[in-house]
Design an enzyme around this catalytic site. Structure first.
Site, short mmCIF file in Angstrom:
data_model
loop_
_atom_site.label_atom_id
_atom_site.label_comp_id
_atom_site.label_asym_id
_atom_site.label_seq_id
_atom_site.Cartn_x
_atom_site.Cartn_y
_atom_site.Cartn_z
CD GLU A 1 -1.93 4.27 3.08
OE1 GLU A 1 -3.11 4.57 3.30
OE2 GLU A 1 -1.60 3.37 2.26
CB CYS B 1 -6.66 -0.13 5.17
SG CYS B 1 -4.99 -0.83 5.08
CG HIS C 1 -1.98 -0.99 1.22
ND1 HIS C 1 -3.11 -0.86 1.99
CD2 HIS C 1 -2.13 -2.15 0.54
CE1 HIS C 1 -3.90 -1.88 1.79
NE2 HIS C 1 -3.33 -2.69 0.92
#
Length: 141
Positions: free
Chosen positions: A46, A74, A44
């Site tokens: 991040e 998330c 992801h």
């Protein structure tokens, strides 16, 4: 910068999410979603940006840093932010389906965890939301 990373991710066939980590006014990490291209379920935006920031700063403790991301993190990513001791999070579009920084869960402000961080929500939310909506609409055609 995060929005541009998100656009590039979308053009590469990834869900358009981008993230940038800054420290003392300079970029120390950046990332875009790369799950499809890397085959890595943890790629992801991040987490890619966190890894790069830790390498750049020479420490996993990212106190004093700020992450700017186009979509609310998330649970996996919010857990990474807490584990990295991130100083601050700024996100654009909220994610009512899996957002873990205020929408569905609030891992960044859970006093039961060993770190809490301030979160600023909905900065440039319309721009980020349009990127996502347009990308998913094109996928459904």
């Amino acid at each position: 910068m995060a929005l541009e990373l998100a656009r590039s991710a979308g053009e590469a066939g990834e869900v358009p999410v981008g993230a940038v980590v800054t420290h003392n006014g300079r970029v120390v990490g950046q990332g875009a979603n790369a799950r499809e291209t890397s085959g890595d379920p943890t790629a992801h935006a991040e987490l890619v940006a966190l890894r790069q920031a830790a390498k750049s700063l020479g420490t996993w403790r990212l106190t004093g840093t700020t992450m700017y991301v186009t979509l609310e993190p998330c649970p996996m990513c919010a857990g990474g932010l807490v584990a990295a001791r991130l100083g601050r999070l700024v996100f654009a579009a909220p994610d009512p389906k899996s957002g873990a920084c205020g929408s569905l869960y609030n891992l960044c402000a859970d006093p039961r965890l060993n770190h809490e961080l301030p979160v600023e929500r909905s900065v440039l939310a319309d721009s980020a939301r349009h990127l996502l909506v347009d990308w998913f609409s094109a996928k459904r055609l």
